[in-house]
Scaffold this motif. Structure first.
Motif, short mmCIF file in Angstrom:
data_model
loop_
_atom_site.label_atom_id
_atom_site.label_comp_id
_atom_site.label_asym_id
_atom_site.label_seq_id
_atom_site.Cartn_x
_atom_site.Cartn_y
_atom_site.Cartn_z
N ASP A 73 1.37 16.81 -7.52
CA ASP A 73 2.44 16.35 -7.18
C ASP A 73 3.74 16.74 -8.32
N GLY A 74 4.42 17.39 -7.75
CA GLY A 74 5.53 17.95 -8.56
C GLY A 74 5.53 19.07 -9.49
N LEU A 75 4.60 19.95 -8.84
CA LEU A 75 4.12 21.17 -9.45
C LEU A 75 5.32 21.93 -10.00
N VAL A 76 6.34 22.31 -9.26
CA VAL A 76 7.51 22.95 -9.57
C VAL A 76 8.82 22.11 -9.59
N PHE A 77 9.60 22.04 -10.41
CA PHE A 77 10.70 21.17 -10.09
C PHE A 77 12.13 21.97 -10.73
N GLY A 78 11.98 23.06 -11.23
CA GLY A 78 13.15 23.68 -11.97
C GLY A 78 13.23 25.14 -11.92
N ARG A 79 14.34 25.89 -11.89
CA ARG A 79 14.28 27.19 -12.23
C ARG A 79 15.65 27.50 -12.94
N LEU A 80 15.51 28.56 -13.84
CA LEU A 80 16.35 29.20 -14.70
C LEU A 80 16.82 30.48 -14.32
N ASP A 112 5.35 26.15 -18.39
CA ASP A 112 5.34 24.63 -18.79
C ASP A 112 6.39 24.00 -19.18
N TRP A 113 6.70 22.82 -18.79
CA TRP A 113 7.95 22.41 -19.25
C TRP A 113 8.16 22.10 -20.84
N ARG A 114 6.61 21.96 -21.50
CA ARG A 114 6.57 21.73 -22.91
C ARG A 114 6.89 23.10 -23.71
N ALA A 115 6.95 24.21 -22.89
CA ALA A 115 6.96 25.38 -23.76
C ALA A 115 8.24 25.82 -24.13
N PRO A 116 8.41 26.58 -25.16
CA PRO A 116 9.95 26.93 -25.92
C PRO A 116 10.63 27.73 -24.48
N ALA A 117 10.06 28.30 -24.01
CA ALA A 117 10.65 28.98 -22.80
C ALA A 117 11.70 28.12 -21.86
N ALA A 118 11.04 26.97 -21.66
CA ALA A 118 11.70 25.90 -20.85
C ALA A 118 12.68 25.26 -21.41
N ARG A 119 12.82 25.40 -22.58
CA ARG A 119 13.84 24.25 -23.24
C ARG A 119 15.19 24.49 -22.73
N PRO A 120 15.57 25.62 -22.57
CA PRO A 120 17.00 25.71 -21.93
C PRO A 120 17.15 24.78 -20.58
N PHE A 121 16.15 24.67 -19.64
CA PHE A 121 16.21 23.97 -18.73
C PHE A 121 16.98 22.47 -18.88
N TYR A 122 16.53 22.09 -20.21
CA TYR A 122 16.95 20.65 -20.56
C TYR A 122 18.25 20.76 -21.45
N GLY A 128 22.10 31.79 -22.62
CA GLY A 128 21.65 32.93 -21.80
C GLY A 128 21.47 32.86 -20.55
N GLN A 129 21.77 31.65 -19.79
CA GLN A 129 21.70 31.24 -18.61
C GLN A 129 22.77 31.05 -17.66
N ALA A 130 22.54 31.74 -16.35
CA ALA A 130 23.77 31.71 -15.50
C ALA A 130 23.60 30.62 -14.73
N ARG A 131 22.66 30.11 -14.37
CA ARG A 131 22.25 28.87 -13.49
C ARG A 131 21.15 28.18 -13.68
N ARG A 132 21.02 26.81 -13.48
CA ARG A 132 20.05 25.89 -13.80
C ARG A 132 19.77 25.21 -12.20
N ARG A 133 18.64 25.19 -11.91
CA ARG A 133 18.43 24.81 -10.04
C ARG A 133 17.27 23.70 -10.32
N HIS A 134 17.58 22.18 -9.99
CA HIS A 134 16.90 21.25 -9.95
C HIS A 134 16.03 21.33 -8.38
N PRO A 165 26.22 25.76 -12.01
CA PRO A 165 26.46 26.91 -12.95
C PRO A 165 26.47 26.54 -14.31
N LEU A 166 26.10 27.68 -14.99
CA LEU A 166 25.90 27.41 -16.69
C LEU A 166 26.92 28.72 -17.12
N ASP A 167 27.65 29.69 -16.28
CA ASP A 167 28.17 30.89 -16.78
C ASP A 167 29.60 30.63 -17.11
#
Length: 720
Positions: free
Chosen positions: A83-90, A118-128, A137-143, A158-160
Motif C-alpha cells: 500500500d503506497g508503494l509509489v508516491f513521488g517523482r522527481l 527508497d524515501w530514506r535514501a540520499p537520492a530521494a531527499r530533494p523530493f522533500y 537540480g530538479q525541474a519538477r516534483r510530482r506527488h 514546478p521547481l525551475d
C-alpha cells in the motif's frame, strides 16, 4: 434569456464538449503513473515470491541463520509496502526521472538499474527539500496519490524558477490533511516538508530537542526519523530503538506507523512501564510528583547505596581447619578496587574474586612457611647423617634435601583458588559482609524514614521530608517512584542474572532493564521530570536521543517553562535545539484563538503558523450544569453526523470526565493531559473555564483547543 436558453438547448443536442486541456494533461499523467505503478508492483511481487522461496530452505549453520534473518526482514518490508508503494517523482533539469517510494527496487536482472528510490535514501531527499528558490537540480516534483494499486491523482510542482512557493508539496499535503481521521496515525512520507525533513535527517551524535507547537507534525517527524536512522545506520537495529510516549493510548495510536515503514527493531513504552516487572498501581499528589521528580534524588540514591557498602576491617577466614587473617589495609585496597565505577552487586563479585585470590595467597604462603620450617629441621638431621656416612664410607655419595622445596605448581595454586571460590562457607561469609540488596525494599526503607531522607537528601525542606514520608506506602508504586526505582536498580546492578535470549534485539531489550539502545525517541518530552530524563540517559549513554514536544503544552508537576530548564540537570549545555514552525493540522480559525491562551500560560513563544483553513469558525454554546449531559450528547451526535467516517473527541476537566463517559459511550472522553498527541476531525471542548482552573490549566486549555483538524465546538458551563 430566451436566447441563452436556445443556446443551451442546442448545446445539449450536440456532441459532448471537448475536455479542457488541463483534464487531458491530468488524465495523461495519471495513466503514465499507473503504468509505472503496475511495473513497480509486478517487480515487488516477484521479489516477495523469490524471498519466500529462499526462506523456505532450512538454515544449516549460524551464517545461514543470520542470512535468513536479513532475508526475512527484506521480505516483511516488501510485503508491507504493497500500500503506497509509489508516491513521488522527481524530474531533473538534466532530463533524468526518479520515482520515490516506500522501499527501494531495482529492475530485473543482475545489473538492474534503480527502478524505485527508497524515501530514506540520499537520492530521494530533494523530493522533500527542493524549492523553486533552491531546486537542487530538479525541474519538477510530482506527488502521486494512490489507493491500493490504483493511481487516483497527481500534483505537480514546478521547481525551475517559474513558480515560487514557500510550502513544499502544498497540494498533496492539504489533500492529506483533509482526509477523515480514523483514530490511528498514518504515515506521511509523501507529504513531509522541508523543515520536517531537515530534522528527520539530522545527525544522531547527541541529544536533539525539537520544539513544535500543535499540529506541526512532531510525532510524524520523530517516527520517520527512527525509520531513517535505522535505514542509514544498519547497526542501530542490533541495539534497537526505544520510543517513549506519554500514554498507552498514544502508543496504540502510533503503533502501526513504523511497521508500515518497514521497521520492527523498536520497543515502545511509557516511563511508567519502562521497568520490567514493575507497574504503577496508585496515584500521587502533584506536590510529591514534583518533589520526587527533582534531579537531587540521583545523588541522594547514589550516596544511599554507597553507605551500604562494607567498611575496611580485618577479616579472619577459616580454610581446612586453619584461620587466615587478611589485614584491614588489604581489605580496604580490595574494596576500593572493586567499587571503582561498578554497581553494588557487580562490585561485590569483583571483591569476592579478590578475597578468593588473597585467601589463596595466604594459604599458599602458610604452606610454604610450614614446608620451610620442616625443611630446615630436616636439613639438620641430614647434615648429621651425612657426616656419619662420610666417616664410615669416605668418598661415598652425598645426599641432601634440596630437591624437597615444598612449592606448589601454578596449576595446583589455580586448583586451590577454584576450590576456595566454590566453597559454600566462604560464599556465606562474603554474603554476610556484602549482602544482596533489593531495590524495592531499599526505596521503601528510604521513603518512609524521615531520618534517612534528611541524611541523604538534605536539599529537601523539613516540610517536604514530612510529605514524602507521609505519602509513602508499604505496597504499590506511584509514577514518580518508577525513576527512583530505576536509579536504585542501576546503582545495585544485576545479581548474576542471565541475559535474555531471543531472535530479535527488540524482544531481548523489552525484557532487560539495563539494555543499552542505539537511539531513544521521546514524544511529549516536555512532560518528563529530571529523574525521568535520567532514565532516558541510562538507556542511551551515547546520547543519541531525539526528543520532541511543546514546552507550552506541559501539564506535569515540574516547574520547567523552557527546554533549557527541563534538560540542564541531565544534559547540561550539550544538546541541540530545533524548531517546527508550521501548523499543518489545526485550521487557522482555531489557531487564531490560541495566542491569548499562551500569554495567560506565561509563554513567550509565538504559536505556529497555520497553513490551512477548514472554513468552519469555532462555535460556543452556553449550558447550565443541569443541562450539560443532554447538551453534550446532542452536540456529539451532530458532530458525528457531520464528520461521518471520521472521528470525534471530547475533552473536559478531570472532575467532569466520569459523568460524561457515562452518557457518551461511543466517543473518547479525555482530560486535556490524556488528549496530548491525539487528533480528531471534530473536538467538543466541555467547560473550558474548568480546564483553565486546573493546575497548569492554561497550558491544558492550549492543548485542548488544538486537537481538531476541522471543527471545534465548546460548551460553556454557566451558573444556574
Amino acid at each position: 434569456m430566451r436566447r441563452n436558453s436556445a443556446l443551451r438547448d442546442s448545446t445539449a443536442d450536440s456532441e459532448p464538449p471537448a475536455p479542457f486541456p488541463a483534464d487531458v494533461a491530468r488524465r495523461s499523467a495519471v495513466a503514465e503513473e499507473q503504468a509505472f505503478l503496475d511495473l513497480a508492483t509486478t517487480r515487488r511481487e516477484a521479489l516477495v515470491d523469490h524471498l519466500r522461496a529462499e526462506l523456505a530452505t532450512e538454515a544449516r549453520d549460524a551464517v545461514e541463520q543470520a542470512r535468513q534473518r536479513m532475508l526475512r526482514q527484506q521480505h516483511d518490508e516488501l510485503r508491507r509496502a504493497a500500500d503506497g508503494l509509489v508516491f513521488g517523482r522527481l524530474d531533473g533539469l538534466d532530463g533524468t526521472v526518479r520515482h520515490v517510494g516506500r522501499v527501494g527496487l531495482r529492475a530485473d536482472g543482475e545489473d538492474g538499474e534503480p527502478l524505485l528510490v527508497d524515501w530514506r535514501a540520499p537520492a530521494a531527499r530533494p523530493f522533500y527539500t527542493a524549492t523553486a528558490v533552491d531546486p537542487q537540480g530538479q525541474a519538477r516534483r510530482r506527488h502521486i496519490r494512490t489507493t491500493g494499486a490504483t493511481v487516483v491523482g497527481v500534483d505537480d510542482e514546478p521547481l525551475d524558477g517559474t513558480v515560487a512557493t514557500n510550502l513544499v508539496g502544498e497540494g498533496a499535503l492539504l489533500a492529506a490533511l483533509d482526509q477523515r481521521r480514523t483514530g490511528r496515525m498514518s504515515t506521511a512520507i509523501s507529504t513531509l516538508q522541508r523543515e520536517q525533513d531537515d530534522i528527520i535527517r539530522a545527525g544522531a551524535t547527541g541529544p536533539l530537542i525539537v520544539q513544535g507547537g500543535p499540529g506541526t507534525g512532531k510525532t510524524v517527524v520523530a517516527l520517520h526519523r527512527v525509520a531513517y536512522l535505522l535505514f542509514t545506520h544498519r547497526t542501530m537495529a542490533d541495539q534497537a530503538v526505544l520510543i517513549l510516549g506519554p500514554s498507552p493510548r498514544f502508543l496504540q495510536y502510533i503503533a502501526q506507523v513504523l511497521p508500515a515503514l518497514g521497521e520492527t527493531a523498536v520497543v515502545s513504552a511509557t516511563c511508567d512501564t519502562l521497568l520490567p516487572g514493575v507497574r504503577v498501581s496508585r496515584a500521587e499528589s502533584r506536590l510529591l510528583a514534583e518533589v520526587k521528580g527533582r534531579a537531587l534524588w540521583q545523588l541522594a540514591l547514589d550516596t544511599y547505596v554507597t553507605s551500604l557498602l562494607p567498611r575496611p576491617r580485618e577479616l579472619k577466614l577459616r580454610w581446612e581447619g586453619e584461620f587466615h587473617v587478611i589485614p584491614a589495609a588489604t581489605v580496604g585496597h580490595a574494596l576500593a578496587s572493586a567499587v571503582r565505577g561498578r554497581p553494588y552487586h557487580r562490585a561485590r563479585t569483583v571483591f569476592a574474586e579478590q578475597v578468593h585470590h588473597v585467601l589463596t595467597e595466604a594459604v599458599v604462603e602458610r604452606r610454604e612457611a610450614l614446608m620451610n620450617e620442616m625443611e630446615e629441621g630436616f636439613e639438620d638431621i641430614l647434615a648429621r647423617v651425612d657426616q656419619s656416612m662420610r666417616q664410615e664410607h669416605t668418598g661415598g655419595a652425598r645426599a641432601t634435601g634440596s630437591d624437597v622445596d615444598g612449592l606448589l605448581s601454578e596449576e595446583e595454586v589455580e586448583q586451590l583458588r577454584c576450590r576456595i571460590a566454590e566453597n559454600a562457607t566462604i560464599a556465606r561469609f562474603v554474603e554476610a559482609l556484602w549482602p544482596t540488596l533489593d531495590a524495592e525494599t531499599l526505596l521503601r526503607d528510604l521513603l518512609t524514614d524521615r531520618a534517612l531522607l534528611a541524611r541523604f537528601a538534605p536539599q529537601l525542606s523539613p516540610e517536604e521530608i514530612v510529605a514524602v514520608a507521609a505519602e509513602a506506602e508499604p505496597t504499590g508504586w506511584t509514577p514518580s517512584d518508577i525513576p527512583l526505582l530505576d536509579a536504585l536498580a542501576d546503582l545495585l546492578g544485576e545479581v548474576d542474572a542471565p541475559r535474555p535470549q531471543g531472535e530479535f534485539a527488540a524482544d531481548r531489550a523489552r525484557r532487560q532493564r539495563g539494555w543499552v539502545y542505539g537511539h531513544v525517541v521521546v514524544d511529549e518530552a516536555q512532560e518528563l521530570s529530571e529523574m525521568q530524563w535520567h532514565m532516558v540517559l541510562r538507556r542511551c549513554p551515547s546520547r543519541s536521543i531525539t526528543a520532541v514536544g511543546d514546552i507550552d503544552q506541559a501539564s506535569a508537576a515540574h516547574r520547567h517553562t523552557s527546554w533549557a530548564q527541563a534538560v540542564r540537570a541531565v544534559f547540561g549545555d550539550r544538546w541541540t535545539a530545533a524548531e517546527l514552525t508550521i501548523c499543518y493540522r489545526t485550521p487557522r480559525e482555531v489557531m487564531s484563538r490560541t495566542e491569548s491562551v499562551l500569554r495567560k500560560a506565561g509563554s513567550h513563544n509565538t504559536p505556529p503558523r497555520a497553513v490551512r483553513s477548514s472554513g468552519i469558525d469555532p462555535w460556543e454554546l452556553a449550558v447550565t450544569p443541569a443541562d450539560l449531559a443532554d447538551a453534550a450528547t446532542r452536540a456529539v451526535r451532530q458532530l458525528r453526523q457531520r464528520w461521518h467516517g471520521g472521528s470525534v473527541g471530547v475533552i473536559a476537566p478531570a472532575d467532569r470526565v466520569a459523568a460524561l463517559r457515562s452518557v457518551l459511550s461511543d466517543v473518547p472522553v479525555l482530560t486535556a493531559t490524556q488528549s496530548k498527541g491525539l487528533e480528531w476531525d471534530a473536538t467538543l471542548l466541555v467547560d473550558p473555564q474548568g480546564i483553565a482552573a486546573e493546575p497548569r490549566g492554561w497550558n491544558g486549555l492550549y492543548v485542548a483547543l488544538t486537537r481538531c483538524t476541522q471543527e471545534l465546538g465548546q460548551l460553556m458551563v454557566t451558573p444556574r
